[in-house]
Motif scaffolding. Structure first.
Motif, mmCIF file in Angstrom:
data_model
loop_
_atom_site.group_PDB
_atom_site.id
_atom_site.type_symbol
_atom_site.label_atom_id
_atom_site.label_comp_id
_atom_site.label_asym_id
_atom_site.label_seq_id
_atom_site.Cartn_x
_atom_site.Cartn_y
_atom_site.Cartn_z
ATOM 1 N N ALA A 21 10.974 17.848 -12.653
ATOM 2 C CA ALA A 21 11.490 16.765 -11.804
ATOM 3 C C ALA A 21 11.151 15.401 -12.402
ATOM 4 C CB ALA A 21 10.902 16.890 -10.396
ATOM 5 N N MET A 22 9.941 15.274 -12.924
ATOM 6 C CA MET A 22 9.522 13.981 -13.462
ATOM 7 C C MET A 22 10.291 13.592 -14.723
ATOM 8 S SD MET A 22 5.481 14.547 -12.897
ATOM 9 C CE MET A 22 4.745 12.995 -13.281
ATOM 10 N N LEU A 23 10.664 14.608 -15.502
ATOM 11 C CA LEU A 23 11.351 14.309 -16.764
ATOM 12 C C LEU A 23 12.860 14.547 -16.672
ATOM 13 C CD1 LEU A 23 8.800 15.879 -19.290
ATOM 14 C CD2 LEU A 23 8.915 13.535 -18.456
ATOM 15 N N GLU A 152 -12.648 2.963 -11.179
ATOM 16 C CA GLU A 152 -11.976 1.873 -10.473
ATOM 17 C C GLU A 152 -11.058 2.436 -9.411
ATOM 18 O OE1 GLU A 152 -11.671 -1.595 -13.735
ATOM 19 O OE2 GLU A 152 -10.203 0.002 -13.830
ATOM 20 N N LYS A 153 -11.158 1.853 -8.263
ATOM 21 C CA LYS A 153 -10.266 2.298 -7.194
ATOM 22 C C LYS A 153 -9.350 1.146 -6.817
ATOM 23 C CE LYS A 153 -12.511 6.130 -5.008
ATOM 24 N NZ LYS A 153 -13.607 6.467 -4.154
ATOM 25 N N ARG A 156 -5.555 -1.907 -2.821
ATOM 26 C CA ARG A 156 -4.306 -2.451 -2.269
ATOM 27 C C ARG A 156 -4.285 -2.335 -0.750
ATOM 28 N NH1 ARG A 156 0.617 0.241 -5.279
ATOM 29 N NH2 ARG A 156 -0.300 2.104 -4.403
ATOM 30 N N LEU A 157 -3.539 -3.233 -0.145
ATOM 31 C CA LEU A 157 -3.329 -3.138 1.296
ATOM 32 C C LEU A 157 -2.408 -1.940 1.548
ATOM 33 C CD1 LEU A 157 -2.489 -6.914 1.876
ATOM 34 C CD2 LEU A 157 -4.666 -5.782 2.285
ATOM 35 N N GLU A 158 -2.382 -1.458 2.781
ATOM 36 C CA GLU A 158 -1.547 -0.279 3.073
ATOM 37 C C GLU A 158 -0.055 -0.617 3.010
ATOM 38 O OE1 GLU A 158 -4.278 -0.954 4.708
ATOM 39 O OE2 GLU A 158 -5.437 0.864 5.055
ATOM 40 N N VAL A 159 0.271 -1.844 3.412
ATOM 41 C CA VAL A 159 1.664 -2.289 3.371
ATOM 42 C C VAL A 159 1.648 -3.698 2.793
ATOM 43 C CG1 VAL A 159 3.703 -2.874 4.734
ATOM 44 C CG2 VAL A 159 2.306 -0.934 5.391
ATOM 45 N N ALA A 160 2.526 -3.962 1.841
ATOM 46 C CA ALA A 160 2.520 -5.289 1.223
ATOM 47 C C ALA A 160 3.917 -5.631 0.727
ATOM 48 C CB ALA A 160 1.519 -5.312 0.076
ATOM 49 N N PRO A 161 4.177 -6.935 0.416
ATOM 50 C CA PRO A 161 5.516 -7.338 -0.024
ATOM 51 C C PRO A 161 5.976 -6.575 -1.244
ATOM 52 C CG PRO A 161 4.125 -9.261 0.278
ATOM 53 C CD PRO A 161 3.246 -8.076 0.415
ATOM 54 N N ILE B 19 7.264 -7.262 7.199
ATOM 55 C CA ILE B 19 6.299 -6.416 6.490
ATOM 56 C C ILE B 19 4.916 -6.621 7.090
ATOM 57 C CG2 ILE B 19 5.124 -6.055 4.288
ATOM 58 C CD1 ILE B 19 7.713 -6.477 2.870
ATOM 59 N N PHE B 23 2.470 -4.085 8.888
ATOM 60 C CA PHE B 23 1.116 -3.909 8.346
ATOM 61 C C PHE B 23 0.088 -3.958 9.474
ATOM 62 C CE2 PHE B 23 -2.765 -6.113 6.943
ATOM 63 C CZ PHE B 23 -3.261 -5.149 6.076
ATOM 64 N N SER B 34 0.223 5.676 2.070
ATOM 65 C CA SER B 34 1.133 4.539 2.131
ATOM 66 C C SER B 34 2.107 4.498 0.969
ATOM 67 C CB SER B 34 0.347 3.233 2.170
ATOM 68 O OG SER B 34 1.268 2.163 2.251
ATOM 69 N N GLY B 36 4.189 2.069 1.409
ATOM 70 C CA GLY B 36 4.631 0.760 1.914
ATOM 71 C C GLY B 36 4.176 -0.410 1.073
ATOM 72 N N VAL B 37 3.430 -0.133 0.032
ATOM 73 C CA VAL B 37 2.958 -1.242 -0.795
ATOM 74 C C VAL B 37 4.025 -1.678 -1.790
ATOM 75 C CG1 VAL B 37 0.461 -0.983 -0.755
ATOM 76 C CG2 VAL B 37 1.827 0.484 -2.220
ATOM 77 N N GLU B 39 3.338 -3.154 -4.838
ATOM 78 C CA GLU B 39 2.639 -3.601 -6.040
ATOM 79 C C GLU B 39 2.203 -2.412 -6.872
ATOM 80 O OE1 GLU B 39 -1.277 -4.755 -3.468
ATOM 81 O OE2 GLU B 39 -1.305 -5.400 -5.532
ATOM 82 N N TYR B 124 14.073 -9.646 -0.973
ATOM 83 C CA TYR B 124 12.673 -9.950 -0.707
ATOM 84 C C TYR B 124 12.580 -10.831 0.545
ATOM 85 C CZ TYR B 124 7.939 -11.590 -1.450
ATOM 86 O OH TYR B 124 6.622 -11.880 -1.283
ATOM 87 N N ARG B 295 8.716 8.341 -14.424
ATOM 88 C CA ARG B 295 8.489 9.752 -14.078
ATOM 89 C C ARG B 295 8.328 9.923 -12.577
ATOM 90 N NH1 ARG B 295 4.139 10.279 -18.840
ATOM 91 N NH2 ARG B 295 5.589 10.638 -20.552
ATOM 92 N N ASN B 298 11.723 9.687 -10.961
ATOM 93 C CA ASN B 298 12.472 10.943 -11.088
ATOM 94 C C ASN B 298 11.962 11.989 -10.098
ATOM 95 O OD1 ASN B 298 13.823 9.712 -13.141
ATOM 96 N ND2 ASN B 298 12.734 10.761 -14.788
ATOM 97 N N PHE B 299 10.649 12.049 -9.972
ATOM 98 C CA PHE B 299 10.031 13.010 -9.058
ATOM 99 C C PHE B 299 10.475 12.742 -7.621
ATOM 100 C CE2 PHE B 299 6.556 14.400 -6.326
ATOM 101 C CZ PHE B 299 6.364 15.702 -6.759
#
Lengths: 161, 388
Positions: A21-23, A152-153, A156-161, B19, B23, B34, B36-37, B39, B124, B295, B298-299
């Motif tokens: 699926a990915m390729l 590193e984690k 990010r916010l859960e929902v963002a622009p 948005i 949020f 999520s 919903g990001v 970025e 946007y 990838r 596509n997935f």
């Protein structure tokens, strides 16, 4: 082919269907190519990178990097000696390298004594071995591209622009 | 004094970003997957971060020229030749506080009260409010009927003597649509004939999966009316650095720079040093990230096809704009119920303007294992909804 290899190297858990699926390829073709990679010895093993600090049984293990200066043999060069060394189950990897010494051996033992014994009783006396230098590993930070400590984690916010 | 009289009428009338509103509903919940990001899920490449530390260590903590560091502008001008764009770093290129500031500066610089700006929607979330803040009127061009590609023919129908500009975004957020060169040529001809500005947001230019990105500014005769906006957030995973830029004719730039100096003075200096490093040495990292998004796209495409929901296959950015009308739900209801029942966050399409209702934006900038789980939950949700 390279793309399949790259994906599996990064995550060996991916199924042929997911890779397909990915390729944007047929799953049958992906399965066949993986088999071919295995048969040709390109894929040698599917592994897991473990952070020994977090596994109680591994935590107490001792890892060492041994530098070996050796005399190559006529016809077989370094290969015959390297082969004798990598057959020991304690040995995790063996590299022939350039520079100040010839073979680099990485091994794991239950105790410092066990590692020291292996070096002095098994490695040093081998024909062709001229000298050894043992370095004990104090901490692993990165292995095979994976960072073991302070990963590193994303923050990010859960929902963002 | 009436309470309402204490505030700007334009701002009071303005709804909060859809948005943001969405949020707020899920803030603090740790059990949600999520999509919903908007970025990258990559952290900024190390060499960029290292360059910024170095800048700080050397005490580079001052203002820069209002225009931004000349070295950065020169690097950007060099980079833009890749897209056949030619801008003078000294007079036609301004470093801004992300593309968001760039949009605002440009609109305030060209609009007079009552001027109209045609906006290709869905788009946007900030374009329309910023047009209104600048005293203009946003005229919506619904692109849902034309596969999310704004067509010159449709734009022509909306032109009036008050039309000042056309706003486009390619690759598009939220649809992932990439405008074909042939359509850009028709639009360019129209813009020249009508003597209007074309504002082109190209922040996703590096994230394309088919033909390389083509900028409308590269077409003959368009340089004097094109305003190209771009930035480092998406291509270089530098969202928090807030570095964007405007490319436009020097005459317009003389107006834009006045606003920028009162408004922001300059973009942060350490971010500017990071951006120089990004352009000088991160080409391979960008390509690696782009391939990873491809990838995952596509997935995602394959999984949503199996779910049986329609969508237009995206050629850029990192969003899939899924048509959820077969479920009989509105986009807002779909997104809310999906969070409540399956703990997956997507953004309802209606927040992106006309043409967005009936769709949800799913961002695939997430690890495959998360995408897999999220899509399994969406599949279950859709199946249950359809079963009624």
């Amino acid at each position: 082919m390279d793309e399949i290899l790259e994906l599996l190297q990064n995550d060996a858990r991916l199924t042929p269907e997911e890779i397909a699926a990915m390729l944007k390829k047929d799953a049958k073709i992906v399965r066949k190519k993986i088999k071919q990679l295995e048969d040709e010895g390109i894929i040698v093993k599917y592994g897991v990178i473990v952070n020994p600090e977090k596994v109680p049984a591994k935590k107490e293990m001792v890892r060492a990097i041994i530098e070996l200066s050796v005399t190559p043999e006529r016809e077989t060069g370094f290969d015959a000696l390297a082969e004798r060394i990598y057959k020991f189950p304690q040995v995790e990897s063996v590299y022939l390298i350039s520079g100040g010494y010839d073979l680099q051996v990485i091994l794991e033992g239950k105790t410092l004594k066990e590692v020291a014994f292996f070096v002095s009783e098994k490695l040093a006396p081998l024909d062709g071995v001229r000298g050894t230098k043992t370095h004990f590993v104090l901490k692993k930070y990165k292995e095979n591209g994976a960072v073991l400590s302070g990963k590193e984690k994303s923050s990010r916010l859960e929902v963002a622009p | 004094m009436e309470r309402s009289a204490k505030y700007s009428q334009v701002v009071s009338r303005m709804p909060p970003s859809g948005i943001r509103r969405f949020f707020d509903l899920i803030i603090g919940r740790k059990d949600i997957i999520s999509l919903g990001v908007g970025e990258p899920d990559f952290v900024t490449p190390w060499s960029i971060r290292e360059k910024a530390f170095y800048a700080l260590e050397k005490g580079r903590t001052s203002y820069t020229s209002n225009w931004g560091l000349l070295e950065l502008r020169q690097e950007i001008a060099k980079y833009l030749t890749k897209y056949k764009l030619s801008y003078d770093p000294a007079s036609e290129l301004l470093i801004t506080f992300g593309v968001s500031e760039a949009v605002d500066l440009v609109l305030r610089s060209i609009l007079n009260p009552g001027d109209e700006v045609i906006v290709a929607e869905p788009c946007y979330v900030s374009y329309q409010p910023l047009i209104e803040l600048a005293g203009g009127r946003a005229v919506s061009l619904n692109t849902a009927r034309t596969n999310f590609i704004p067509r010159a023919q449709e734009i022509a129908k909306l032109l009036t003597p008050r039309t000042k500009a056309l706003f486009i975004c390619s690759p598009n957020n939220p649809t992932g649509a990439v405008m074909p060169r042939s359509e850009l040529q028709k639009i360019a001809a129209l813009a020249k004939k009508q003597d209007i500005w074309v504002i082109s947001d190209e922040v996703y230019a590096e994230l394309v999966y088919g033909e390389p990105h083509f900028s409308i500014g590269a077409l003959p005769g368009l340089k004097e009316r094109a305003i190209i906006l771009n930035g480092f957030s998406k291509a270089f995973a530098m969202t928090g650095w807030r570095i964007g830029y405007i490319c436009c004719p020097a005459e317009l730039m003389r107006q834009v720079i006045k606003l920028h100096q009162y408004y922001a003075i300059c973009a942060p200096i350490m971010s500017q040093y990071g951006a120089i490093e990004a352009l000088q040495s991160c080409r391979d990292e960008v390509e690696k990230m782009r391939r990873s998004y491809l990838r995952r796209r596509n997935f995602m495409v394959s999984a949503v096809q199996k779910i049986g929901l329609p969508f237009a296959e995206p050629s850029g950015a990192f969003y899939l704009f899924v048509d959820i009308r077969p479920t009989g739900l509105t986009s807002e209801d779909f997104a809310l119920k999906l969070i409540q029942r399956e703990k997956v966050a997507v953004v309802p399409g209606n927040v992106f303007g006309a043409g967005g209702e009936g769709f949800v934006r799913c961002c695939y900038a997430a690890e495959i294992s998360l995408l897999k789980e999220a899509l399994a939950r969406i599949a279950r949700f859709v199946k249950n909804e359809r079963a009624g």
